[in-house]
Design a protein around this motif. Sequence first.
Motif, PDB file in Angstrom:
ATOM      1  N   LEU A   1      -7.456   4.012  -2.919  1.00  0.00           N
ATOM      2  CA  LEU A   1      -8.840   4.424  -2.646  1.00  0.00           C
ATOM      3  C   LEU A   1      -8.900   5.929  -2.374  1.00  0.00           C
ATOM      4  O   LEU A   1      -9.789   6.629  -2.856  1.00  0.00           O
ATOM      5  CB  LEU A   1      -9.411   3.651  -1.452  1.00  0.00           C
ATOM      6  CG  LEU A   1     -10.856   4.020  -1.086  1.00  0.00           C
ATOM      7  CD1 LEU A   1     -11.825   3.619  -2.202  1.00  0.00           C
ATOM      8  CD2 LEU A   1     -11.281   3.379   0.227  1.00  0.00           C
ATOM      9  N   ALA A   2      -7.910   6.432  -1.610  1.00  0.00           N
ATOM     10  CA  ALA A   2      -7.896   7.867  -1.309  1.00  0.00           C
ATOM     11  C   ALA A   2      -7.684   8.692  -2.575  1.00  0.00           C
ATOM     12  O   ALA A   2      -8.201   9.801  -2.701  1.00  0.00           O
ATOM     13  CB  ALA A   2      -6.825   8.185  -0.272  1.00  0.00           C
ATOM     14  N   ALA A   3      -6.918   8.140  -3.518  1.00  0.00           N
ATOM     15  CA  ALA A   3      -6.633   8.869  -4.759  1.00  0.00           C
ATOM     16  C   ALA A   3      -7.795   8.804  -5.746  1.00  0.00           C
ATOM     17  O   ALA A   3      -7.856   9.580  -6.699  1.00  0.00           O
ATOM     18  CB  ALA A   3      -5.378   8.306  -5.411  1.00  0.00           C
ATOM     19  N   ALA A   4      -8.743   7.895  -5.517  1.00  0.00           N
ATOM     20  CA  ALA A   4      -9.847   7.712  -6.467  1.00  0.00           C
ATOM     21  C   ALA A   4     -10.825   8.870  -6.369  1.00  0.00           C
ATOM     22  O   ALA A   4     -11.024   9.441  -5.297  1.00  0.00           O
ATOM     23  CB  ALA A   4     -10.568   6.394  -6.176  1.00  0.00           C
TER      24      ALA A   4
ATOM     25  N   MET B   1      -5.286  -1.718  -0.688  1.00  0.00           N
ATOM     26  CA  MET B   1      -4.541  -0.517  -1.050  1.00  0.00           C
ATOM     27  C   MET B   1      -5.353   0.756  -0.788  1.00  0.00           C
ATOM     28  O   MET B   1      -6.021   1.300  -1.647  1.00  0.00           O
ATOM     29  CB  MET B   1      -4.066  -0.633  -2.491  1.00  0.00           C
ATOM     30  CG  MET B   1      -3.064  -1.803  -2.617  1.00  0.00           C
ATOM     31  SD  MET B   1      -2.540  -2.144  -4.292  1.00  0.00           S
ATOM     32  CE  MET B   1      -1.313  -0.865  -4.495  1.00  0.00           C
ATOM     33  N   LEU B   2      -5.215   1.239   0.446  1.00  0.00           N
ATOM     34  CA  LEU B   2      -5.949   2.416   0.885  1.00  0.00           C
ATOM     35  C   LEU B   2      -5.494   3.664   0.147  1.00  0.00           C
ATOM     36  O   LEU B   2      -6.294   4.564  -0.121  1.00  0.00           O
ATOM     37  CB  LEU B   2      -5.740   2.577   2.397  1.00  0.00           C
ATOM     38  CG  LEU B   2      -6.588   3.579   3.142  1.00  0.00           C
ATOM     39  CD1 LEU B   2      -8.067   3.363   2.881  1.00  0.00           C
ATOM     40  CD2 LEU B   2      -6.291   3.492   4.642  1.00  0.00           C
ATOM     41  N   GLN B   3      -4.218   3.720  -0.191  1.00  0.00           N
ATOM     42  CA  GLN B   3      -3.717   4.894  -0.905  1.00  0.00           C
ATOM     43  C   GLN B   3      -4.443   5.082  -2.235  1.00  0.00           C
ATOM     44  O   GLN B   3      -4.797   6.198  -2.619  1.00  0.00           O
ATOM     45  CB  GLN B   3      -2.194   4.773  -1.140  1.00  0.00           C
ATOM     46  CG  GLN B   3      -1.615   6.033  -1.738  1.00  0.00           C
ATOM     47  CD  GLN B   3      -0.095   6.008  -1.913  1.00  0.00           C
ATOM     48  OE1 GLN B   3       0.474   6.993  -2.330  1.00  0.00           O
ATOM     49  NE2 GLN B   3       0.569   4.907  -1.608  1.00  0.00           N
TER      50      GLN B   3
ATOM     51  N   ASP C   1       0.845  -1.197   0.000  1.00  0.00           N
ATOM     52  CA  ASP C   1       0.000   0.000   0.000  1.00  0.00           C
ATOM     53  C   ASP C   1       0.884   1.252   0.000  1.00  0.00           C
ATOM     54  O   ASP C   1       0.747   2.114  -0.854  1.00  0.00           O
ATOM     55  CB  ASP C   1      -0.933  -0.028   1.215  1.00  0.00           C
ATOM     56  CG  ASP C   1      -2.078   0.976   1.105  1.00  0.00           C
ATOM     57  OD1 ASP C   1      -2.094   1.763   0.146  1.00  0.00           O
ATOM     58  OD2 ASP C   1      -2.952   0.981   1.994  1.00  0.00           O
TER      59      ASP C   1
ATOM     60  N   ALA D   1     -12.981  11.522   4.042  1.00  0.00           N
ATOM     61  CA  ALA D   1     -12.961  10.424   5.020  1.00  0.00           C
ATOM     62  C   ALA D   1     -11.878   9.414   4.645  1.00  0.00           C
ATOM     63  O   ALA D   1     -11.200   8.857   5.520  1.00  0.00           O
ATOM     64  CB  ALA D   1     -14.325   9.747   5.077  1.00  0.00           C
TER      65      ALA D   1
ATOM     66  N   LEU E   1      -6.337   7.157   5.462  1.00  0.00           N
ATOM     67  CA  LEU E   1      -4.967   6.959   4.978  1.00  0.00           C
ATOM     68  C   LEU E   1      -3.968   7.577   5.954  1.00  0.00           C
ATOM     69  O   LEU E   1      -2.938   6.952   6.274  1.00  0.00           O
ATOM     70  CB  LEU E   1      -4.833   7.582   3.584  1.00  0.00           C
ATOM     71  CG  LEU E   1      -3.478   7.417   2.889  1.00  0.00           C
ATOM     72  CD1 LEU E   1      -3.120   5.943   2.695  1.00  0.00           C
ATOM     73  CD2 LEU E   1      -3.491   8.131   1.527  1.00  0.00           C
TER      74      LEU E   1
ATOM     75  N   LEU F   1     -17.083  10.477  -5.855  1.00  0.00           N
ATOM     76  CA  LEU F   1     -16.769  10.616  -4.442  1.00  0.00           C
ATOM     77  C   LEU F   1     -16.465  12.059  -4.047  1.00  0.00           C
ATOM     78  O   LEU F   1     -16.565  12.417  -2.873  1.00  0.00           O
ATOM     79  CB  LEU F   1     -15.560   9.734  -4.102  1.00  0.00           C
ATOM     80  CG  LEU F   1     -15.751   8.252  -4.406  1.00  0.00           C
ATOM     81  CD1 LEU F   1     -14.451   7.501  -4.210  1.00  0.00           C
ATOM     82  CD2 LEU F   1     -16.841   7.661  -3.512  1.00  0.00           C
TER      83      LEU F   1
ATOM     84  N   ILE G   1     -16.381  12.177   1.329  1.00  0.00           N
ATOM     85  CA  ILE G   1     -16.017  10.821   1.722  1.00  0.00           C
ATOM     86  C   ILE G   1     -14.747  10.380   0.994  1.00  0.00           C
ATOM     87  O   ILE G   1     -14.334   9.277   1.126  1.00  0.00           O
ATOM     88  CB  ILE G   1     -17.142   9.817   1.411  1.00  0.00           C
ATOM     89  CG1 ILE G   1     -17.581   9.955  -0.043  1.00  0.00           C
ATOM     90  CG2 ILE G   1     -18.314  10.068   2.337  1.00  0.00           C
ATOM     91  CD1 ILE G   1     -18.626   8.952  -0.484  1.00  0.00           C
TER      92      ILE G   1
END
Lengths: 401, 401
Positions: free
Chosen positions: B369-372, B365-367, A135, A151, A156, B396, B401
Amino acid sequence: MIPVEEALMRVLGALSPVSAETVALPEAWGRVLARPVAARLSQPPADVSAMDGYAVRAADATEGARLALIGAAPAGHPFEGEVGFGQAVRIFTGGFVPRGADGILLQEDAERSGDSVLVRETVRAGRWIRAAGLDFREGESLLQPGRALSARDVGLAAAANHPWLTVHRRPTVGILATGDEIVLPGEPLPRGSIVSSNAHALAALVRAGGGQPVVLPVARDSAEALADTVGAAARCDILVTSGGASVGEHDLVRSALAPHGFAQDFWRIAMRPGKPLIWGRLGEVPLLGLPGNPVSALVCGILFLLPALRRLSGLERCETPLTRAATATALPANDGRQDYLRARVEQVEGELPRVEVFARQDSSMLQLLAAASALVIRAPHAEALPAGAEVRMIELGNLGI
Amino acid sequence: MIPVEEALMRVLGALSPVSAETVALPEAWGRVLARPVAARLSQPPADVSAMDGYAVRAADATEGARLALIGAAPAGHPFEGEVGFGQAVRIFTGGFVPRGADGILLQEDAERSGDSVLVRETVRAGRWIRAAGLDFREGESLLQPGRALSARDVGLAAAANHPWLTVHRRPTVGILATGDEIVLPGEPLPRGSIVSSNAHALAALVRAGGGQPVVLPVARDSAEALADTVGAAARCDILVTSGGASVGEHDLVRSALAPHGFAQDFWRIAMRPGKPLIWGRLGEVPLLGLPGNPVSALVCGILFLLPALRRLSGLERCETPLTRAATATALPANDGRQDYLRARVEQVEGELPRVEVFARQDSSMLQLLAAASALVIRAPHAEALPAGAEVRMIELGNLGI
């Protein structure tokens, strides 16, 4: 009169982001990041299993082989030994892959009896293993300044081991309604008075834009009353006035504040509703003078105050996004002022949204503004449009405004 | 496994709006109205001038006529006399039209000298007068329950003379992260531990959805630790757990809470990420059990917790709106689970937005998701799509969120 675009450029050009503060992670949601967030550890911290099953040596774990179960590695409780030839360790999603193991035998591909496991599907090396740092890796830059934290961003930053984040302060916005005729809701209402809606509608708009409103006491239409606000204004990041032209013969805000260091940049914009808009500086404090008419005040607030708040908040992007729609009705040619027509949007499957411009556009009708879901933009001297033509609009629904 | 749509229907069907509270007008922004708002007065309260000029009798005010100026009616200070034949009263925008007058001679159409006014453009009766009640009339219904109050709504309620509004309470959402392996950011981090991101990411999501999060202490993977939460849960409008399946052999949340009155409705949904989702009731309190994986937890939070919050908040519409885009890359055929692919949207002038599905979709892979900026939806068994084909997505960006 100057064009809307030029006015906005001059407003934004005069502002810069407010200073930063450090807040606890749970307070950071929606705030604008002021310092970058880098990973303080790698995630996952070690090679981990992506599934429930058995950590094995792939070379051993061919179909039909029987492996000796020597321990377990649930998440949080690593198996500290080593997986040798012919051995397996029970593992669960997120569990650290023990030394020696290089593959995961899935639970559904294994048949356990006592302390041994029968392999029913040959294991591939590396399969179902998430490598350390998949990640992110320690030191990797994850979130950049100028970003309003979602959020997901909060998640993150948490995963990257940050209990505190540094964000821009919420800009403090002084809000000053002026006028002899206005009283606040619920107060005694002498004949000739109007209940003031601007101060609290603008305060809500400031909250929607991430700012901290300070609603100043209503100022009567006198130079002394206005001058009293100079001290309060000095503590704000921006001062917003509404009204103050109601005495008609002269513009009270400008004339009353001039002796207190008010320097005007511009005061009329080629737009409707909302022509008489003041922009300048009261000492060090930027001053935005909105019209007293509630519809004009709110439309100008959307067009100028929201982008100003974004700039003050440190957001990278300040513009309000425009979207496209097809007009439901024909629209007449426009005169020299940019129009913001109150309208209702309807989603249409497989086509552009359809937008219905309200028949009445009187700038005193707050009820129609509240009912609108978009402002349709008509450029100065825009040609007449037939029904179905494409127009640009500001959608109001998602902005809390 | 049940389909996403059915799961959402069952979640929403089990919930009803929380009770109401009365808040001061400035606190009502963004809240969901619980009682209708009717106008407590008419706006404008009387016939008022829409412009600066002179209140006159139209029959007198023909081009070339000279009128006697008998007083002034600025906003807030009505002229209490009557305008007679051959007379005029100075008036300003918002000023009450005096008795006797039925038209406004615009300032730019008048030439004043001392106490008389020369008419340079014939006045039409009724022109530039806003009739009493043009915006709204006393008793008229203005805002309906079930509406999230915008800044414009707050302004309208203020103008209608409401210092207080009755809104739904913010739903209280208990958030319980479980797992032996997780610690909060900044805490000592034993080998094998993972920094917990779910509790605070979900708390931010709850705030984004208008709820009040209560982050409960992390529960270790034991039946006793989980059972300790039963008391805390009883005070919440909904309890959200994350994790609790990490011991693999059995599902801890369900088994530990069963003796305390947990009644399960369903627990597996045909979706990715996020299959093992629990829905039921712990005594009287609805319980949503999210997966422990951070990406799955947040995607399930977006899909189920946000609509649940909207229902609890009393909002009329609970669904997350879907939008359309063209996929930038070919997409493979899908299996039996509904996919929510992390992707980035780009606006394209004159066309559908373009959405680029990330090449990596690993649910750890949270990174990414945050970039999406969107989740592209792929229905179960969807056919392969070529680049350029239309897809549906959840954007989003605007949801916080």
